[in-house]
Write a protein that holds these residues in place. Structure first.
Motif, short mmCIF file in Angstrom:
data_model
loop_
_atom_site.label_atom_id
_atom_site.label_comp_id
_atom_site.label_asym_id
_atom_site.label_seq_id
_atom_site.Cartn_x
_atom_site.Cartn_y
_atom_site.Cartn_z
N ALA A 32 44.17 37.11 32.83
CA ALA A 32 43.85 35.92 33.62
C ALA A 32 45.11 35.31 34.21
O ALA A 32 45.12 34.89 35.38
N LYS A 33 46.18 35.26 33.42
CA LYS A 33 47.44 34.72 33.93
C LYS A 33 48.01 35.60 35.05
O LYS A 33 48.56 35.08 36.03
N GLU A 34 47.88 36.91 34.90
CA GLU A 34 48.40 37.80 35.94
C GLU A 34 47.59 37.67 37.24
O GLU A 34 48.15 37.65 38.33
N LEU A 35 46.28 37.55 37.11
CA LEU A 35 45.45 37.38 38.31
C LEU A 35 45.76 36.06 39.01
O LEU A 35 45.79 35.99 40.24
N THR A 36 46.01 35.02 38.23
CA THR A 36 46.38 33.72 38.81
C THR A 36 47.73 33.80 39.50
O THR A 36 47.94 33.22 40.57
N ALA A 37 48.67 34.53 38.89
CA ALA A 37 49.98 34.70 39.51
C ALA A 37 49.88 35.51 40.80
O ALA A 37 50.63 35.28 41.75
N LEU A 38 48.95 36.45 40.83
CA LEU A 38 48.75 37.25 42.04
C LEU A 38 48.23 36.38 43.17
O LEU A 38 48.70 36.47 44.31
N ASP A 39 47.26 35.51 42.88
CA ASP A 39 46.67 34.65 43.90
C ASP A 39 46.27 33.32 43.27
O ASP A 39 45.21 33.21 42.64
N SER A 40 47.10 32.32 43.45
CA SER A 40 46.85 31.02 42.83
C SER A 40 45.68 30.29 43.46
O SER A 40 45.21 29.29 42.91
N THR A 41 45.19 30.75 44.62
CA THR A 41 44.04 30.08 45.25
C THR A 41 42.72 30.52 44.64
O THR A 41 41.68 29.91 44.91
N ARG A 43 39.95 31.05 41.71
CA ARG A 43 39.50 30.50 40.43
C ARG A 43 39.09 31.68 39.55
O ARG A 43 38.21 32.46 39.91
N VAL A 44 39.76 31.81 38.41
CA VAL A 44 39.52 32.95 37.52
C VAL A 44 38.57 32.53 36.41
O VAL A 44 38.92 31.76 35.51
N LYS A 45 37.34 33.01 36.48
CA LYS A 45 36.32 32.66 35.49
C LYS A 45 36.09 33.84 34.55
O LYS A 45 35.79 34.94 34.97
N ARG A 46 36.22 33.60 33.24
CA ARG A 46 36.00 34.64 32.24
C ARG A 46 34.53 34.77 31.89
O ARG A 46 33.78 33.80 31.93
N THR A 47 34.12 35.96 31.53
CA THR A 47 32.77 36.18 31.01
C THR A 47 32.87 36.49 29.52
O THR A 47 33.99 36.54 28.96
N ASP A 48 31.75 36.74 28.88
CA ASP A 48 31.75 37.04 27.44
C ASP A 48 31.87 38.53 27.15
O ASP A 48 31.78 38.96 26.00
N PHE A 50 33.74 42.49 27.42
CA PHE A 50 35.07 43.11 27.37
C PHE A 50 34.91 44.62 27.49
O PHE A 50 34.22 45.24 26.67
N ASN A 51 35.54 45.20 28.51
CA ASN A 51 35.50 46.65 28.69
C ASN A 51 34.08 47.19 28.74
O ASN A 51 33.79 48.27 28.25
N HIS A 52 33.17 46.40 29.33
CA HIS A 52 31.77 46.79 29.43
C HIS A 52 31.60 47.79 30.58
O HIS A 52 32.35 47.79 31.53
N THR A 53 30.57 48.63 30.49
CA THR A 53 30.38 49.66 31.51
C THR A 53 30.13 49.06 32.88
O THR A 53 30.75 49.45 33.87
N PHE A 54 29.21 48.08 32.96
CA PHE A 54 28.88 47.55 34.28
C PHE A 54 28.88 46.02 34.36
O PHE A 54 28.61 45.46 35.42
N ALA A 55 29.16 45.31 33.25
CA ALA A 55 29.25 43.84 33.29
C ALA A 55 30.72 43.45 33.49
O ALA A 55 31.61 43.99 32.83
N PRO A 56 31.00 42.50 34.39
CA PRO A 56 32.40 42.15 34.68
C PRO A 56 33.04 41.34 33.56
O PRO A 56 32.37 40.62 32.81
N ASP A 57 34.36 41.46 33.44
CA ASP A 57 35.13 40.66 32.48
C ASP A 57 35.56 39.33 33.09
O ASP A 57 35.74 38.34 32.38
N PHE A 58 35.77 39.32 34.42
CA PHE A 58 36.14 38.10 35.14
C PHE A 58 35.39 38.07 36.47
O PHE A 58 34.99 39.11 37.00
N ILE A 59 35.23 36.87 37.00
CA ILE A 59 34.74 36.69 38.36
C ILE A 59 35.73 35.79 39.10
O ILE A 59 36.00 34.66 38.67
N LEU A 60 36.32 36.32 40.17
CA LEU A 60 37.24 35.54 41.00
C LEU A 60 36.45 34.88 42.12
O LEU A 60 35.65 35.53 42.78
N THR A 61 36.69 33.59 42.32
CA THR A 61 36.03 32.87 43.42
C THR A 61 37.08 32.11 44.21
O THR A 61 38.13 31.72 43.67
N TRP A 62 36.77 31.89 45.50
CA TRP A 62 37.69 31.19 46.40
C TRP A 62 36.98 30.01 47.06
O TRP A 62 35.74 29.97 47.11
N PRO A 63 37.75 29.07 47.59
CA PRO A 63 37.15 27.87 48.20
C PRO A 63 36.17 28.17 49.33
O PRO A 63 35.28 27.37 49.61
#
Length: 503
Positions: A32-41, A43-48, A50-63
């Motif tokens: 999450a910190k690395e994704l924020t450093a890549l693009d501070s604009t 919003r890095v939202k975590r999911t529940d 981890f390493n799931h086949t087809f469910a995401p670990d994070f969802i990035l959203t923008w304004p």
């Protein structure tokens, strides 16, 4: 936040934490910190997951409501990406490998498959190198955002910074109107970014090309023929570019308007917006301004600067010690600005304020008596104002004046503390401020001189300029005629636009 060179180490340490729950927490925190450093604009939202086949670990959203799903993967063979992309129910997934990739030899085939689905694969070390580059390369700031939102293909090893190299060289080439380097950047951007992100980057590249007097017909890419840099591209450029190069901002801002400035994000990119304004003072016009006292405002000892551009509400403002000026494209645009208590200025005080101003007309009154002082052959002398005011039996005051500026006449209302461009003159924003502020408020000499220096600009005399003005009156004409002044380095031509066409 962790330093750019530490993300891979944080992720590696987290993976080997003996506690499974702690391991997942530490790894996701580092990613999450690395994704924020890549693009501070983003919003890095975590999911529940981890390493799931087809469910995401994070969802990035923008304004702007765009989003992208991020999928974490453990030890990874790049060939597995071909099957993985097919399983993931997402149109443009960002697949993040937690450990170094294997089977690099298969990468060309993998790149083709991933790019076709607008997916992107990367790993911590590859992004770290791009994040570190952002400190010294302004182009990398724009590219980081573009990759986060719309990168496609795989980025391992040095490939993210190699892309930054190509794009940075493309900007240099566009500034020199050099086709080969610009064309390589256009092609690479199209290959490595999704459609919308590729369009944005190439539109900014085109703006640099045009700003360097390159012909749109020779731009080595699909050109946007809509004209000047549109607001989407201008906002993108201001937000992600990191440079104080005056020549660069001048090249991309030649069609700039006050309305454009009102649409920019001052809070997130104030340094870039100020550079953009300062580089284009010779083209930005404003019709009206209201000057407001601000006793607790900008102070050199606190802010480190005496003058700056800002935004209050929806209005662009010019800030100076103990005052600010609100700007509008029309006088009606400033109807929502709070009014101050009306108060005219004594003739003596006005004369002191106007000592460096070319006065065209001054209205002096004492009670119900009123005299308008004009000089059709030049500026009004202060001695004449004193003489006229002495004809009144009591004290005399000035409520309104018309003053000349570099680009047109300005009507100044002292009780309202306002200045308005007169008739058809296209007054530059800088000239409106330099003319209005000293007449409507008392400013120390050093502040007056500082304002004039801060707002000073040079006109590009190599290009033809067209300004229009309408005379207030002319003998023998009921309608004041509209004139156009066309000025170039070689000649000045004045044309009566209302004159009958020759038979």
């Amino acid at each position: 936040m962790a330093d750019g060179s530490a993300f891979a180490a944080l992720i590696h340490d987290g993976l080997f934490d003996p506690s499974p729950s702690a391991s997942i927490l530490r790894v996701k925190d580092a990613v999450a910190k690395e994704l924020t450093a890549l693009d501070s604009t983003a919003r890095v939202k975590r999911t529940d997951y981890f390493n799931h086949t087809f469910a995401p670990d994070f969802i990035l959203t923008w304004p702007d409501s765009t989003s992208r799903r991020v999928y974490l993967r453990m030890a990874y063979d790049l060939e597995a990406l071909v099957d993985d992309v097919a399983l993931i129910d997402s149109t443009d997934p960002l697949i993040f490998g937690l450990t170094p990739s294997e089977s690099v030899e298969a990468k060309p085939h993998v790149d083709e498959v991933i790019a076709e689905s607008d997916a992107m694969f990367t790993e911590p070390a590859a992004l770290e190198k791009l994040i570190d580059r952002k400190k010294s390369d302004s182009t990398a700031n724009m590219l980081s955002n573009a990759l986060a939102q719309g990168g496609r293909g795989s980025f391992v090893g040095d490939e993210a910074v190699e892309l930054a190299d190509v794009v940075q060289r493309g900007f240099v080439a566009a500034a020199e109107v050099e086709s080969d380097g610009t064309a390589r950047a256009v092609q690479t951007i199209g290959d490595r970014l999704q459609g919308q992100q590729a369009w944005r980057m190439n539109r900014v590249l085109q703006a640099v090309w045009e700003g360097s007097e390159g012909s749109l017909s020779t731009f080595p890419g699909q050109a946007d023929v809509s004209g000047r840099l549109n607001m989407e591209s201008l906002s993108y450029l201001v937000k992600y570019m990191r440079t104080d190069d005056r020549a660069f901002w001048r090249r991309v801002g030649r069609g700039l308007t006050l309305a454009d400035l009102e649409g920019l994000d001052f809070e997130g990119a104030s340094a870039n917006v100020e550079s953009l304004i300062q580089a284009n003072l010779d083209v930005i016009s404003a019709r009206a301004t209201i000057v407001k006292p601000d006793p607790l405002g900008l102070d050199e000892a606190v802010a480190g600067a005496r003058f700056r551009w800002s935004k209050r509400g929806r209005h662009i403002t010019f800030e100076a010690p103990k005052l600010f000026a609100v700007l509008g494209s029309a006088k009606t645009d400033l109807n929502d600005v709070d009014e101050e208590a009306a108060a005219a200025v004594s003739v003596d005080a006005f004369i002191e304020r106007a000592r460096q101003t070319d006065l065209v007309e001054v209205s002096i009154h004492s009670g119900p008596d009123h005299i308008s002082v004009k000089n059709d052959e030049g500026a009004i002398s202060t001695e004449r104002l004193r003489g006229v005011s002495a004809t009144f039996g009591g004290s005399a005051e000035v409520a309104q004046a018309i003053a000349g500026s570099r680009t047109g006449r300005v009507t100044v209302d002292l009780p309202e503390r306002s200045g308005t461009g007169k008739t058809q003159s296209k007054v530059r924003m800088a000239d409106l401020l330099v003319t209005t502020i000293p007449l409507v408020v008392d400013v120390p000499d050093d502040v007056r001189d500082g304002i004039a220096e801060f707002l000073q600009y040079e006109v590009d005399t190599g290009q033809t300029q067209l300004d229009m003005f309408r005379l207030d009156a002319i003998e023998g004409r009921d309608d004041p005629p509209l004139f156009a002044i066309e000025a170039s380095a070689d000649a000045i031509t004045v044309n009566d636009l209302d004159a009958p066409a020759p038979e």
